[in-house]
Scaffold this motif. Structure first.
Motif, PDB file in Angstrom:
ATOM      1  N   UNK A  12       2.519  -4.740  -1.985  1.00 51.98           N
ATOM      2  CA  UNK A  12       1.592  -4.814  -0.783  1.00 51.98           C
ATOM      3  C   UNK A  12       0.878  -5.953  -0.842  1.00 51.98           C
ATOM      4  N   UNK A  13       0.541  -6.502  -1.973  1.00 48.36           N
ATOM      5  CA  UNK A  13      -0.507  -7.958  -1.824  1.00 48.36           C
ATOM      6  C   UNK A  13       0.537  -9.017  -1.404  1.00 48.36           C
ATOM      7  N   UNK A  14       1.997  -8.991  -2.064  1.00 47.00           N
ATOM      8  CA  UNK A  14       2.780 -10.077  -1.773  1.00 47.00           C
ATOM      9  C   UNK A  14       3.168  -9.832  -0.211  1.00 47.00           C
ATOM     10  N   UNK A  15       3.343  -8.712   0.431  1.00 42.23           N
ATOM     11  CA  UNK A  15       3.820  -8.557   1.951  1.00 42.23           C
ATOM     12  C   UNK A  15       2.420  -9.045   2.577  1.00 42.23           C
ATOM     13  N   UNK A  45      14.185  -7.218   5.961  1.00 44.26           N
ATOM     14  CA  UNK A  45      13.314  -7.246   7.188  1.00 44.26           C
ATOM     15  C   UNK A  45      12.206  -6.541   6.888  1.00 44.26           C
ATOM     16  N   UNK A  46      10.972  -7.083   7.116  1.00 39.15           N
ATOM     17  CA  UNK A  46       9.728  -6.455   6.710  1.00 39.15           C
ATOM     18  C   UNK A  46       9.281  -5.591   7.763  1.00 39.15           C
ATOM     19  N   UNK A  47       8.810  -4.412   7.516  1.00 37.12           N
ATOM     20  CA  UNK A  47       8.245  -3.373   8.590  1.00 37.12           C
ATOM     21  C   UNK A  47       6.765  -3.385   8.574  1.00 37.12           C
ATOM     22  N   UNK A  48       6.220  -3.497   9.843  1.00 37.65           N
ATOM     23  CA  UNK A  48       4.923  -3.692  10.042  1.00 37.65           C
ATOM     24  C   UNK A  48       4.342  -2.697  10.880  1.00 37.65           C
ATOM     25  N   UNK A  49       3.505  -1.609  10.367  1.00 31.60           N
ATOM     26  CA  UNK A  49       3.005  -0.588  11.468  1.00 31.60           C
ATOM     27  C   UNK A  49       1.561  -0.898  11.564  1.00 31.60           C
ATOM     28  N   UNK A  50       1.053  -0.996  12.916  1.00 36.60           N
ATOM     29  CA  UNK A  50      -0.175  -0.909  13.050  1.00 36.60           C
ATOM     30  C   UNK A  50      -0.757   0.294  13.558  1.00 36.60           C
ATOM     31  N   UNK A  51      -1.366   1.180  12.639  1.00 33.22           N
ATOM     32  CA  UNK A  51      -1.768   2.439  13.311  1.00 33.22           C
ATOM     33  C   UNK A  51      -2.896   3.167  12.258  1.00 33.22           C
ATOM     34  N   UNK A  52      -3.314   4.301  12.675  1.00 37.40           N
ATOM     35  CA  UNK A  52      -3.995   5.070  11.731  1.00 37.40           C
ATOM     36  C   UNK A  52      -3.131   6.191  11.065  1.00 37.40           C
ATOM     37  N   UNK A  86       4.548   6.068   1.226  1.00 39.45           N
ATOM     38  CA  UNK A  86       4.547   5.824  -0.042  1.00 39.45           C
ATOM     39  C   UNK A  86       6.182   6.047  -0.567  1.00 39.45           C
ATOM     40  N   UNK A  87       6.813   7.060   0.106  1.00 36.77           N
ATOM     41  CA  UNK A  87       8.231   7.177  -0.197  1.00 36.77           C
ATOM     42  C   UNK A  87       9.114   6.278   0.312  1.00 36.77           C
ATOM     43  N   UNK A  88       8.904   5.596   1.506  1.00 35.76           N
ATOM     44  CA  UNK A  88       9.637   4.331   2.029  1.00 35.76           C
ATOM     45  C   UNK A  88       9.208   3.361   1.192  1.00 35.76           C
ATOM     46  N   UNK A 116      12.462   1.689  -1.215  1.00 30.20           N
ATOM     47  CA  UNK A 116      12.489   0.440  -1.419  1.00 30.20           C
ATOM     48  C   UNK A 116      12.386  -0.588  -0.197  1.00 30.20           C
ATOM     49  N   UNK A 117      11.884  -0.128   0.711  1.00 25.68           N
ATOM     50  CA  UNK A 117      11.672  -0.901   1.932  1.00 25.68           C
ATOM     51  C   UNK A 117      10.355  -1.818   1.924  1.00 25.68           C
ATOM     52  N   UNK A 118      10.770  -2.731   2.391  1.00 27.94           N
ATOM     53  CA  UNK A 118       9.391  -3.899   2.633  1.00 27.94           C
ATOM     54  C   UNK A 118       8.458  -3.393   3.717  1.00 27.94           C
ATOM     55  N   UNK A 119       7.594  -2.443   3.640  1.00 30.38           N
ATOM     56  CA  UNK A 119       6.835  -1.826   4.671  1.00 30.38           C
ATOM     57  C   UNK A 119       5.366  -2.199   4.238  1.00 30.38           C
ATOM     58  N   UNK A 120       4.421  -2.338   5.526  1.00 31.19           N
ATOM     59  CA  UNK A 120       3.152  -2.458   5.301  1.00 31.19           C
ATOM     60  C   UNK A 120       2.394  -2.042   6.572  1.00 31.19           C
TER      61      UNK A 120
END
Length: 436
Positions: free
Chosen positions: A62-65, A139-146, A157-159, A164-168
């Motif tokens: 997460x720090x890298x992303x 492809x990095x996946x970004x979700x802006x939400x609560x 956490x599973x994803x 092993x997805x790049x997700x933040x």
């Protein structure tokens, strides 16, 4: 959540850009060289736990992303993705950052549910489909939400760790009560989230095990010993088999390990060689509350088979993998016999894994990542003079492939088993039987 419509927030975010609204993350603001340790630094004893190792790995990712996404540039907004249906999918935001492409899904009018991830990955898969052979980390996946509910947090956490997805994930807020004060704070799972995530992994009971056994092959691998040690070519050729099996396990995204077992020369056994393939069977670690909620809606006569059938099918999957490994690596139509022992029992049975040469250990998936993080932490502490004087090989790879070291790791993480492993391996040896 806010007095602003999702469209208003969307337009403001697109106009101002990510660098303006993403705030610093204090948890990652550590001195150079310092990292989150898998070991409890407050304890004078050597106390490491699997959840700490998983947390350290997740935070590093997460720090890298976070370090690249916050400087990303938007390339498009409300992008229509044509499908076979009349109405195309609409992707909120797409852009570029240091590691390539990213897509962003925005949810401000309500807390994100599990389907927020489904929508995000649907867009991500669509974009990935444009570029043949691209994968989850391209492809990095970004979700802006609560993220307010437990199921959604575990899905994240599973994803992140299993798929092993790049997700933040960032949580939007408006400190001054106006749209211009929009800020995105990095979401970090809590210690309790990590404990819950790893809770069901800490048992040999969760491991499915397949053993495929075969005869010696004259001139290539045999059971001859000198001073209790196998000859070099036997270990080299059988280690190659285990390495190939690990590649197949990685390709199928299996989380576990494989290794070679040969009984001591004086121990009678019909087959003198065995390849062990062990992987976490997901159908043995179903979360009770969620499973019960599903089962209660099924026909009562089908409830037992609903869980038993996929559990047995997973064993069949491992059998096919083991058979393929032998078929692809040994001579044509080499005879081999398959069995599916209970790992929780076999791992503490002296005749099975103690009075034997056990070598070519190869971890895969999340177990590989956790084990390597543990080893790197161990070596770093020893190099800094803060360790416990561990007797480790100069080369880390010798410990990566060391059965005894791996066993110590699993035991230390909380894997429960008996007292059968009293014998110690020599230095860099990956076998229980002492090498000269």
């Amino acid at each position: 959540m806010s007095n602003f419509s999702e469209n208003d927030v969307h337009e403001h975010l697109y106009a101002t850009g990510l660098e303006t609204v993403i705030v610093d993350c204090p948890e990652f603001d550590t001195p150079e060289g310092e990292s989150i340790s898998a070991i409890d630094q407050r304890s004078d004893e050597y106390d490491f736990q699997l959840w700490r190792i998983i947390k350290a790995r997740a935070f590093a990712k997460l720090e890298r992303l976070h370090g690249t996404i916050r400087y990303g540039t938007f390339s498009g907004s409300k992008v229509n993705l044509p499908t076979d249906k009349t109405r195309p999918m609409e992707l909120d935001l797409i852009g570029t950052h240091e590691d390539g492409l990213f897509i962003l899904e925005l949810k401000v009018e309500r807390s994100a549910e599990r389907n927020a991830f489904s929508e995000l990955f649907a867009y991500s898969n669509y974009i990935a489909g444009i570029f043949a052979m691209s994968g989850h980390q391209d492809i990095t996946n970004v979700l802006a939400a609560n993220l307010d509910n437990k199921i959604t947090k575990q899905a994240f956490l599973y994803d992140l760790l299993i798929n092993e997805r790049d997700i933040i994930v960032y949580t939007p807020s408006f400190p001054d009560g106006n749209l211009e004060s929009l800020q995105l704070d990095l979401y970090l799972p809590s210690d309790d989230d990590f404990r819950h995530f790893t809770n069901e992994l800490l048992s040999h009971d969760a491991m499915a095990c397949v053993v495929i056994s075969f005869d010696d092959l004259d001139g290539w691998f045999d059971s001859a010993e000198k001073y209790g040690s196998l000859n070099g070519w036997t270990k080299d050729h059988l280690s190659a088999l285990s390495g190939y099996a690990a590649q197949l396990m990685e390709a199928e995204r299996l989380h576990g390990f494989c290794f070679i077992r040969k009984p001591w020369q004086e121990i009678p056994r019909f087959y003198r060689n065995s390849l062990f393939i062990c992987a976490l069977n997901p159908f043995r670690i179903a979360e009770p509350a969620r499973a019960d909620a599903l089962l209660s809606q099924l026909k009562e006569s089908e409830r037992a088979s609903f869980l038993e059938t996929p559990e047995l099918a997973f064993d069949g999957r491992l059998i096919r993998l083991a058979q393929r490994a032998v078929k692809d690596c040994l001579t044509h139509d080499y005879r081999a016999e398959v069995e599916t022992p209970y790992w929780g029992a076999i791992v503490v049975e002296s005749q099975e894994v103690v009075f034997t040469h056990n070598f070519a250990f190869r971890p895969t998936g999340i177990l590989r990542e956790a084990y390597l993080d543990y080893l790197n932490d161990l070596y770093a502490r020893e190099a800094a003079g803060d360790g416990w004087g561990e007797d480790v090989s100069t080369l880390k790879i010798n410990e990566v492939n060391n059965w005894m070291r791996a066993w110590m790791f699993m035991e230390g993480c909380g894997f429960k088993a008996g007292e059968a492993l009293d014998d110690q391996a020599d230095d860099d040896s990956t076998e229980f039987k002492a090498e000269a």
